[in-house]
Write an enzyme that holds these catalytic residues in place. Structure first.
Site, PDB file in Angstrom:
ATOM      1  N   LYS A   1      34.028  43.772  47.392  1.00 41.90           N
ATOM      2  CA  LYS A   1      34.100  42.801  48.479  1.00 41.90           C
ATOM      3  C   LYS A   1      33.711  43.459  49.797  1.00 41.90           C
ATOM      4  CE  LYS A   1      37.754  39.987  46.397  1.00 41.90           C
ATOM      5  NZ  LYS A   1      36.951  38.769  46.223  1.00 41.90           N
TER       6      LYS A   1
ATOM      7  N   ARG B   1      38.486  34.307  36.368  1.00 36.65           N
ATOM      8  CA  ARG B   1      38.197  33.360  35.284  1.00 36.65           C
ATOM      9  C   ARG B   1      38.167  34.042  33.926  1.00 36.65           C
ATOM     10  NH1 ARG B   1      32.690  31.786  38.176  1.00 36.65           N
ATOM     11  NH2 ARG B   1      34.122  32.252  39.886  1.00 36.65           N
TER      12      ARG B   1
END
Length: 632
Positions: free
Chosen positions: A416, A490
């Site tokens: 990130k 996910r």
């Protein structure tokens, strides 16, 4: 070097009061003369004073230092750590909980309770708006700002009786604070405190706005009043007992008392686990009791008290949700989160059973998607499964609630570049699920068996972590190409959903996760997104959202976007393009639940965190209510 300091209690009190406010012609100035009628209410002759601002600060701290000596020439001193964390060689294995306020709430229609309270709050409805008067607030404010004559308030019921006995002091207070209070029309706003002195004892009175009489009650109105009550109990320092007089038209049904209680306790939350000394802030720390005095009477006191206790139980779940999201990664990892789950089961009194699957058990189930992410973690994977069963054993429906449990998300090798310091909140879904489990264990709903499931790990970078181009195999046999390691949540959810669907056999499933920044871009930071192909489930969640005040919006499951998830070498890729990212994330999850089974993905990335106050506890109430409704 720090020396040992004896226990000390430091207290300071600052008080400012003004007596400049005068009664109308023929009355005494506030604070100047005895108002004998007050004795009829509070049992003694009293003095009145208006205090626009009052501050009391009380802090008590004990400091201790441990001394260690290895030799006559070396003296080492170390202060005990304020909270449990990792050491250089070991990860932290537990997380401390904050406790819900110990103050109790009771309800009565006996006005004598007002005599015994340190703080008396009187609920006031503003004047009823006539047809066509809506939207005139701005004009009224302009009039007030021009020092034009302020309309005289009209008090009714017990508020009027009290005002008469105090020779119009309450009416004067309302007129002097008309701009902010609007005679009660500004719901949740309060007047300054009116102080009544009797010897060495002080009683405080203030008025709390309830909105305009006759106005349709907005969603969250009762919760707002509960929050305002908590704020006043905190602002008025050293108050031990408080009574709030609620007008006869205030809703007193069980559902609203539940909301009132829940928001009252939620508003007193303060996370002091990582603070020390004068940084520790306790809200309403001296408060012992709050009494709701219902002017319209109480039909069933037992039912009302049960609703209040239900609200407090729900607040305990929201508190835990906040605790989990607020905790830093050096305290909260997969192992300490598993310990939280064990504590939830232990305090449930037997209604909740805790099962933790370790690395080998997950491998036996073929959870390659979850374990692929967990390989980068410092701690071993902990697959958490809490099962709530009703005491009666009568189960009408079996439901599953899955939460994303990434205790910290660096993004992996697709690291990130922004918001890294906030990535402890990537366990927001797991926090909501475990908080709801705690609440459900206390509420004990009948007829429903609920399974709370979290695949806990971190998304970190090391020589074992998953890298772009890896292909993982989920527990349903689906192969997944990793095109972006920052789309890791996910992957953990994939195996958790298969477990809830196939192994547990849940009849319907909802899943909560801080899954995408794209959802935050779409809906902002106050609304969660709901993706489901089941219209009944969508409607149920929408209805619950209105009841709990946790805002939601149904989003499209655009099947044509599945093309973005196509892989050249695997069954599916874990990430689509930059466009429609929240939708493709939801579409990805559809691959791991039976298509005929009611299933909803709820992205709570926006509302789980507030930049000013931290964790919001979002999702715990929604899940608790959804589970409780399943047996109906």
């Amino acid at each position: 070097m720090k020396l040992a300091v004896p226990s000390a209690i430091i207290s300071a009190m600052a008080f400012y009061a003004t007596t400049s406010t005068a009664f109308s012609t023929g009355r005494h100035r506030l604070g100047g003369r005895v108002v004998s009628n007050a004795a009829k209410i509070f049992g003694t002759t009293a003095f009145l004073a208006q205090s626009p601002s009052s501050v009391s600060v009380c802090a008590a701290k004990a400091f201790s230092t441990r001394f260690f000596s290895k030799s006559s020439s070396a003296l080492q001193m170390a202060e005990a750590a304020p909270f449990k964390s990792w050491t250089f060689d070991k990860s932290c294995d537990s997380m401390e909980f904050n406790r819900v306020s110990s103050a109790t709430i009771s309800i009565t229609d006996d006005l004598k309770e007002l005599d015994e309270s340190d703080l008396v709050i009187i609920g006031i409805y503003g004047p009823k708006k006539e047809e066509g008067e809506e939207g005139e607030e701005e004009e009224e404010e302009q009039e007030a700002s021009k020092d034009e004559e302020v309309p005289k308030p009209t008090l009714v019921g017990k508020a009027k009786d009290l005002d008469d006995l105090l020779e119009g002091a309450l009416s004067d207070l309302m007129m002097e604070n008309y701009k902010e209070f609007k005679h009660g029309a500004a719901a949740g706003n309060a007047t300054p405190v009116l102080r009544i002195y009797s010897g060495d004892k002080t009683k405080r009175i203030l008025l709390l706005g309830m909105g305009n009489e006759g106005k349709a009650m907005e969603s969250g109105f009762v919760a707002k009043i509960g929050s305002a009550l908590a704020a006043q109990c905190d602002t008025n320092k050293k108050v031990k007992t408080c009574s709030i007089l609620l007008p006869s038209i205030f809703p007193m049904d069980d559902a609203h008392l539940h909301d009132f209680s829940s928001e009252f306790y939620n508003s007193l939350y303060s996370d002091n686990r990582f603070r020390t000394k004068d940084k520790i802030k306790h809200k309403a720390e001296h408060l012992e009791t709050v009494t709701i005095v219902a002017e319209g009477g109480v039909t069933n006191v037992d039912a009302a008290m049960a609703a209040i206790e239900t609200g407090k139980a729900l607040a305990s779940g929201v508190t835990l949700t906040k605790d989990i999201v607020n905790a830093p990664h050096n305290v909260l990892n997969s192992e300490s989160l598993a310990d939280v789950a064990r504590k939830i089961a232990k305090e449930s009194g037997g209604t909740i059973k805790c099962t933790i699957l370790g690395k080998e058990e997950c491998e036996k189930r073929g959870m390659g998607a979850y374990l692929g992410v967990a390989r980068g973690s410092e701690t071993e994977p902990q697959f958490i499964h809490l099962t709530y069963s009703p005491k009666s054993g009568n189960v009408k429906k079996k439901v599953g609630v899955v939460g994303k449990g990434l205790l910290f998300d660096t993004g992996g090798y697709n690291i990130k570049t922004a918001m890294m310091e906030l990535m402890k909140f990537d366990c927001g879904g797991a926090a909501a699920v475990l908080g709801a489990a705690r609440a459900v264990g206390a509420l004990e709903p009948e007829g429903v068996e609920a399974h709370f499931i979290v695949a806990a790990c971190e998304n970190m970078i090391n020589d074992r972590a998953v890298v772009p181009s890896d292909i993982l195999t989920a527990s349903n046999g689906k192969t997944i190409e990793i095109v972006n390691t920052d789309a890791e949540g996910r992957l953990t959810l994939a195996d958790a959903l298969v477990y809830a669907d196939k192994e547990v056999g849940c009849e319907s499933i909802i899943e909560l996760s801080t899954l995408t920044g794209a959802c935050m871009v779409s809906l902002g930071k106050e609304v969660c997104g709901v993706w489901t192909s089941n219209d009944d489930l969508a409607q149920a969640l929408a209805d619950i959202s209105k009841v709990t005040g946790e805002k939601s919006w149904r989003m499209p499951l655009e099947k044509s976007y599945n093309k973005q998830l196509e892989s050249k070498i695997a069954d599916i890729s874990n990430c689509g393009t930059r466009y429609g990212g929240a939708i493709t994330a939801a579409l990805f999850l559809q691959n791991f639940v039976d298509k005929k089974k009611p299933f909803a993905h709820i992205d709570i990335a926006g509302p789980v965190w507030d930049d000013k106050s931290g964790a919001t506890g979002f999702g715990a109430k929604l899940v608790s209510e959804w589970v409780s409704r399943q047996s109906k």
